[in-house]
Design a protein around this motif. Structure first.
Motif, PDB file in Angstrom:
ATOM      1  N   ASP B 271       0.832  -1.199   0.000  1.00  0.00           N
ATOM      2  CA  ASP B 271       0.000   0.000   0.000  1.00  0.00           C
ATOM      3  C   ASP B 271       0.863   1.243   0.000  1.00  0.00           C
ATOM      4  N   ASN B 272       1.868   1.179   0.797  1.00  0.00           N
ATOM      5  CA  ASN B 272       2.778   2.317   0.912  1.00  0.00           C
ATOM      6  C   ASN B 272       3.386   2.644  -0.432  1.00  0.00           C
ATOM      7  N   THR B 273       3.823   1.543  -1.064  1.00  0.00           N
ATOM      8  CA  THR B 273       4.400   1.723  -2.398  1.00  0.00           C
ATOM      9  C   THR B 273       3.355   2.340  -3.345  1.00  0.00           C
ATOM     10  N   HIS B 274       2.161   1.746  -3.193  1.00  0.00           N
ATOM     11  CA  HIS B 274       1.063   2.238  -4.029  1.00  0.00           C
ATOM     12  C   HIS B 274       0.798   3.707  -3.738  1.00  0.00           C
ATOM     13  N   VAL B 275       0.739   4.004  -2.425  1.00  0.00           N
ATOM     14  CA  VAL B 275       0.485   5.377  -2.002  1.00  0.00           C
ATOM     15  C   VAL B 275       1.585   6.284  -2.527  1.00  0.00           C
ATOM     16  N   LYS B 276       2.798   5.738  -2.420  1.00  0.00           N
ATOM     17  CA  LYS B 276       3.944   6.515  -2.916  1.00  0.00           C
ATOM     18  C   LYS B 276       3.765   6.814  -4.399  1.00  0.00           C
ATOM     19  N   GLU B 277       3.434   5.686  -5.061  1.00  0.00           N
ATOM     20  CA  GLU B 277       3.221   5.863  -6.498  1.00  0.00           C
ATOM     21  C   GLU B 277       2.142   6.910  -6.739  1.00  0.00           C
ATOM     22  N   MET B 278       1.065   6.731  -5.959  1.00  0.00           N
ATOM     23  CA  MET B 278      -0.054   7.666  -6.097  1.00  0.00           C
ATOM     24  C   MET B 278       0.407   9.075  -5.796  1.00  0.00           C
ATOM     25  N   SER B 279       1.183   9.152  -4.694  1.00  0.00           N
ATOM     26  CA  SER B 279       1.667  10.478  -4.297  1.00  0.00           C
ATOM     27  C   SER B 279       2.514  11.070  -5.400  1.00  0.00           C
ATOM     28  N   ASN B 280       3.352  10.185  -5.924  1.00  0.00           N
ATOM     29  CA  ASN B 280       4.180  10.657  -7.042  1.00  0.00           C
ATOM     30  C   ASN B 280       3.277  11.118  -8.185  1.00  0.00           C
ATOM     31  N   ALA B 281       2.260  10.228  -8.427  1.00  0.00           N
ATOM     32  CA  ALA B 281       1.318  10.583  -9.487  1.00  0.00           C
ATOM     33  C   ALA B 281       0.647  11.909  -9.180  1.00  0.00           C
ATOM     34  N   ILE B 282       0.271  12.061  -7.890  1.00  0.00           N
ATOM     35  CA  ILE B 282      -0.376  13.311  -7.483  1.00  0.00           C
ATOM     36  C   ILE B 282       0.562  14.476  -7.715  1.00  0.00           C
ATOM     37  N   LEU B 528       4.873  11.856   1.590  1.00  0.00           N
ATOM     38  CA  LEU B 528       5.908  10.921   1.114  1.00  0.00           C
ATOM     39  C   LEU B 528       6.949  10.678   2.194  1.00  0.00           C
ATOM     40  N   GLU B 529       7.351  11.826   2.791  1.00  0.00           N
ATOM     41  CA  GLU B 529       8.354  11.736   3.869  1.00  0.00           C
ATOM     42  C   GLU B 529       7.826  10.834   4.989  1.00  0.00           C
ATOM     43  N   LEU B 531       5.511   8.676   4.709  1.00  0.00           N
ATOM     44  CA  LEU B 531       5.413   7.300   4.208  1.00  0.00           C
ATOM     45  C   LEU B 531       6.757   6.598   4.310  1.00  0.00           C
ATOM     46  N   THR B 532       7.814   7.363   3.994  1.00  0.00           N
ATOM     47  CA  THR B 532       9.167   6.788   4.117  1.00  0.00           C
ATOM     48  C   THR B 532       9.412   6.363   5.555  1.00  0.00           C
ATOM     49  N   GLN B 533       9.026   7.292   6.457  1.00  0.00           N
ATOM     50  CA  GLN B 533       9.162   6.957   7.887  1.00  0.00           C
ATOM     51  C   GLN B 533       8.367   5.708   8.211  1.00  0.00           C
ATOM     52  N   VAL B 534       7.106   5.706   7.677  1.00  0.00           N
ATOM     53  CA  VAL B 534       6.237   4.542   7.898  1.00  0.00           C
ATOM     54  C   VAL B 534       6.916   3.293   7.380  1.00  0.00           C
ATOM     55  N   ALA B 535       7.494   3.394   6.176  1.00  0.00           N
ATOM     56  CA  ALA B 535       8.195   2.261   5.569  1.00  0.00           C
ATOM     57  C   ALA B 535       9.300   1.770   6.483  1.00  0.00           C
ATOM     58  N   LYS B 536      10.071   2.777   7.011  1.00  0.00           N
ATOM     59  CA  LYS B 536      11.149   2.418   7.951  1.00  0.00           C
ATOM     60  C   LYS B 536      10.581   1.676   9.147  1.00  0.00           C
ATOM     61  N   GLN B 537       9.510   2.272   9.714  1.00  0.00           N
ATOM     62  CA  GLN B 537       8.875   1.668  10.888  1.00  0.00           C
ATOM     63  C   GLN B 537       8.395   0.270  10.542  1.00  0.00           C
ATOM     64  N   ILE B 538       7.843   0.145   9.337  1.00  0.00           N
ATOM     65  CA  ILE B 538       7.331  -1.159   8.912  1.00  0.00           C
ATOM     66  C   ILE B 538       8.454  -2.164   8.851  1.00  0.00           C
ATOM     67  N   ILE B 539       9.582  -1.701   8.289  1.00  0.00           N
ATOM     68  CA  ILE B 539      10.753  -2.602   8.207  1.00  0.00           C
ATOM     69  C   ILE B 539      11.150  -3.029   9.608  1.00  0.00           C
ATOM     70  N   HIS B 540      11.164  -2.028  10.493  1.00  0.00           N
ATOM     71  CA  HIS B 540      11.492  -2.336  11.890  1.00  0.00           C
ATOM     72  C   HIS B 540      10.489  -3.336  12.460  1.00  0.00           C
ATOM     73  N   LEU B 541       9.213  -3.064  12.171  1.00  0.00           N
ATOM     74  CA  LEU B 541       8.138  -3.940  12.622  1.00  0.00           C
ATOM     75  C   LEU B 541       8.337  -5.336  12.064  1.00  0.00           C
ATOM     76  N   GLN B 542       8.726  -5.382  10.768  1.00  0.00           N
ATOM     77  CA  GLN B 542       8.967  -6.676  10.131  1.00  0.00           C
ATOM     78  C   GLN B 542      10.094  -7.415  10.824  1.00  0.00           C
ATOM     79  N   GLN B 543      11.139  -6.635  11.119  1.00  0.00           N
ATOM     80  CA  GLN B 543      12.277  -7.259  11.824  1.00  0.00           C
ATOM     81  C   GLN B 543      11.807  -7.829  13.148  1.00  0.00           C
TER      82      GLN B 543
END
Lengths: 318, 558
Positions: B271-282, B528-529, B531-543
């Motif tokens: 979703d994040n990627t999608h959102v990112k894409e969307m954000s980029n699209a936006i 986006l920023e 989302l990046t943080q979220v992505a980081k947090q997600i990675i942390h969460l994944q770990q």
């Protein structure tokens, strides 16, 4: 681990408690040394050889683990039957006292060649019969020395029973002893030719006292009793024989020439216990050094002590 | 039954067996005591006999001494009676000895003793009155002889006693052995029972401990231990098992949750990627929108310019119309002047009539075109409305920029299209205005031709009068029309001005929109920023989830 240790200790204690059986010091009757005693003549209470043998056994009983049985001649049909009875009672050694049962003993000894017998005061040739005799000469020597010491008339007398070797030994010793003390002494000698005639003894004694003899020594059995009693009546001194014959004539009997049968019996038993059957068939002569012969306690005379000392001196010199 | 009770029962059992053993020992010791009690009196009887015999011997010896010397008769009598008493006692004692059950040689000895005693007794009664010292002494010695016999019997009796003692010893030994064996048995029994009892406790405990180790190692695939006894261990077992079950459930829950988290994080990442894409699209759309807005703005500006120019044209037209009306008035004056010359110029008028007809049609055409302008103005108005609507939609879409950026593109396209339409419309207006101008030129030419014709047919008055009258009417009408047109123009102008105003408003809205778009763009960047943080947090969460999962996967479940 600790529990097991305690348990082991407990079991060990119990085991040692029941295995260490208290060793009974007293042996059972079967384990003891058995002695049979065949008495002769009057048997127990003869106040002579029978009683001495009995005393020896009583003393041995006190000192060793022994059991003894005695038989009086009156209690058995004859000597043979009595001796055989003792054999059957499985005695280690059977003592026969005196020469009277000798024939019967030799018969039984032949029948039981493995049985150890001891005949006292006579000699047998049987291989399983030990003979114990006493050195009459040595005992008589002391009797003679005493007679010489106490005589005032310088005349002493000897009365023999049968005119046999044994009595000759008495006579010879008596004269030697007397001469040792008083070489000039006069010793009257007469044989009664009997051991059993008290009256004859009395007659001979009367005769000798008349001949100024003041000390009489009789080696003549019952005949001698007459001698002792006559001496007492005539206020002379007398010397008994075989056992302490003081009781026969308490006013006359200064001493008696003792055959220490008690010592002999005691010693034989002691040695046989030490070395079983080592003496079997031997002829043992008991002398002064064995305490086999000697004098009974000195009585009647006064003072006694110097005489005792003198006799002791002579005894040591032998 | 509780474990304690069981253990108590064990202990009681052992104590009971121990008590039985103790009873056994006590019984045996009692019987030992009993046999001891039987034998000891026998020994004592023999000893008594021994003493009495010794007494008698002593008394006989004393008597022998006593009677040897003259004595008081009383003393002798006393002595005699004493001896008689001793003999009586001995009779009894010897009788007791006879009662002792001797066998074999001992029996013979007893018989011998009795015989000798009877003899001595008889002799004693015979000898004492005779006062025979020697005989008394002999009797004393013979009494000593039976002392030996008694001694002998005593030894046999001792033998028996020791034999008995030995027997007792053996018995006691046996008892001790039995005791040892019994004790060992009890100890072994106790150990066995204790072992079994302990095993009953420790085995399940070991199993539970083993299970605990398994659990510690992460193996939760433990089977519930079968334990039927209803005691503390059962409770422990049940509790332990339910703990294991709970643990298993918990682990499963954690695993499920972990898997869910993984899926969710994956989804979030997606979703994040999608959102990112969307954000980029936006962002892209926003910039495009910005650009489009600029274009719209310039288009609108152009339109405004065009509208202003059109307005100016309108003004010119109006002015021209006014001028025309003036001219018409003048023409009417001229016509009135001409009417006066009508008569004269009737013939020319005829010719002029044709021209007037042409003019009439030209004016009709003009009229029609004016209508078209009106329509066009309406069209412009409609466009302006639509544009306004579009702008509104665009602002709404901008607000929804988060969901989709596509709308903006569509709006932008629409706006672009409309801008184009607007441009076209404006061009049409321009063309039409040009056409009007051309028509007007034609009209002017026609007018000039008409003037020439009028000049030439000045003579044809009658017709001209008629014509003029007609023209008069016509011009009046035309003047009215022109006035109308001027009014309309005025109206159109007002509308055009309104349009311009609207356009300007729209432009300002668009500008605002553009500003909003910039804001959106900025917000999108921030998003986006974030989302990046979220992505980081997600990675942390994944770990964390991975760690959790690997931790949990340690557990082997059923």
């Amino acid at each position: 681990m600790k529990k097991i240790g305690v348990l082991t200790l407990l079991i060990t204690l119990l085991l040692t408690g029941c295995t260490s059986k208290e060793s009974t010091t007293a042996k059972t009757v079967a384990e003891r040394y058995h002695v049979g005693l065949m008495l002769s003549d009057m048997g127990l209470g003869d106040l002579s050889i029978s009683d001495l043998a009995f005393d020896g056994l009583v003393r041995a009983t006190e000192d060793f683990d022994i059991v003894f049985r005695y038989l009086d001649p009156q209690e058995v049909k004859d000597y043979e039957q009595g001796i055989e009875q003792l054999v059957k009672q499985k005695n280690d050694v059977i003592f026969v006292i005196g020469y009277m049962p000798q024939e019967a003993l030799e018969k039984v000894a032949k029948k039981y060649p493995k049985q150890q017998f001891v005949i006292v005061d006579t000699v047998s040739d049987s291989p399983n019969i030990s003979s114990i005799t006493f050195d009459e000469e040595q005992g008589s020597y002391l009797a003679g020395a005493l007679a010489a010491t106490i005589t005032q008339s310088n005349v002493i007398g000897f009365i023999g029973g049968e005119d046999v070797d044994v009595i000759h030994n008495f006579e010879r010793g008596y004269i030697e002893g007397a001469k040792k003390v008083k070489p000039t002494i006069d010793v009257l000698t007469q044989y009664a030719n009997t051991y059993t005639d008290e009256a004859k003894g009395t007659a001979i004694a009367k005769e000798m006292i008349t001949s100024k003899a003041d000390v009489l020594f009789a080696a003549a059995g019952m005949t001698g009793t007459g001698v002792l009693r006559e001496a007492a009546r005539a206020k002379a001194y007398a010397i008994g024989v075989d056992s302490d014959q003081y009781f026969l004539a308490e006013k006359a009997v200064v001493t008696s020439m003792m055959k220490n049968i008690d010592v002999a019996v005691y010693e034989y038993i002691r040695k046989d216990i030490e070395a079983p059957r080592s003496q079997m068939g031997q002829h043992i002569t008991m002398g002064i050094q064995d305490n086999g012969v000697g004098l009974a306690p000195i009585r009647v005379i006064d003072p006694i002590a110097p005489v005792e000392q003198a006799i002791e001196k002579i005894k040591r010199a032998m | 039954m509780s474990i304690q009770k069981k253990l108590m029962i064990h202990a009681l059992l052992i104590i009971a067996i121990f008590s039985i053993m103790l009873s056994f020992i006590v019984y045996h010791l009692k019987s030992v005591q009993q046999s001891n009690a039987n034998t000891v009196p026998e020994l004592m009887v023999i000893q008594e006999a021994q003493l009495q015999v010794n007494n008698m011997q002593q008394q006989l010896e004393n008597y022998a001494v006593l009677i040897n010397v003259p004595q008081d008769e009383a003393v002798v009598t006393q002595m005699t009676s004493t001896m008689e008493t001793t003999v009586k006692k001995l009779d009894k004692t010897i009788g007791q000895i006879e009662q002792i059950p001797f066998t074999g040689e001992a029996k013979n000895t007893v018989q011998m003793l009795v015989k000798r005693y009877q003899l001595i007794k008889e002799e004693t009664f015979a000898i004492i009155p005779t006062k025979d010292v020697t005989a008394t002494k002999r009797l004393a010695v013979r009494t000593g002889g039976i002392s030996n016999d008694i001694e002998h019997i005593s030894l046999y009796q001792q033998d028996d006693y020791y034999k008995m003692l030995e027997g007792l010893n053996k018995r006691i030994q046996n008892v001790i052995w039995y005791t040892i064996i019994g004790t060992l048995f009890i100890v072994i029994l106790a150990i066995t029972l204790t072992y079994l009892a302990t095993r009953k406790i420790t085995k399940p405990l070991a199993t539970i401990a083993n299970h605990a180790v398994h659990i510690a190692d992460g193996d939760l695939r433990i089977e519930k231990m079968t334990y039927t006894n209803n005691d503390e261990l059962k409770q422990l077992n049940d509790a332990f098992h339910s703990m294991g079950e709970s643990l298993q459930q918990l682990i499963q829950r954690i695993q499920q949750t972990g898997v869910g988290v993984e899926q969710h994080t994956a989804q979030i990442v997606k979703d994040n990627t999608h959102v990112k894409e969307m954000s980029n699209a936006i962002t892209l759309a926003s910039s495009e929108l910005e650009q489009g807005t600029h274009e719209i703005k310039s288009s609108v500006q152009n339109t405004v310019n065009l509208a202003e120019r059109m307005n100016a044209t309108f003004d010119d037209t109006v002015a021209m119309a006014t001028h025309n009306v003036q001219r018409g008035k003048d023409m009417m004056q001229a016509i009135e002047d001409s009417q006066r010359h009508i008569e004269a110029q009737r013939e020319t008028m005829q010719a002029s009539m044709t021209t007037s007809e042409k003019m009439e049609s030209a004016f009709n055409e003009l009229k029609q075109q004016t209508v078209e302008i009106e329509e066009m103005a309406q069209s412009v108005s409609a466009i302006s409305d639509q544009t306004q609507l579009l702008a509104l939609n665009a602002s709404i879409e901008a607000a929804r920029a988060g969901d989709s950026g596509k709308g903006f593109a569509v709006v932008a396209e629409e706006v672009g299209k409309l801008a184009a339409d607007s441009t076209t419309a404006t061009t049409t207006i321009f063309d039409l205005v040009q056409a009007i101008q051309q028509q007007f030129a034609i009209f002017t030419t026609a007018i000039e031709q008409n003037q020439q014709v009028n000049q030439e047919q000045h003579n044809a008055t009658e017709q001209a009068v008629k014509a003029f009258t007609f023209i008069q009417h016509k011009i009046t009408s035309m003047m009215q029309d022109i006035s109308q047109m001027a009014t309309d123009m005025q109206h159109t102008k007002m509308q055009s001005e309104q349009t311009v105003a609207n356009m300007e408003e729209m432009s300002s809205i668009i500008e605002e929109n553009a500003a909003n778009t910039t804001h959106i763009s900025q917000a999108t960047d921030e998003q986006l920023e974030a989302l990046t943080q979220v992505a980081k947090q997600i990675i942390h969460l994944q770990q964390l989830t991975n760690e959790l999962m690997s931790g949990v996967n340690r557990f082997k479940l059923k």
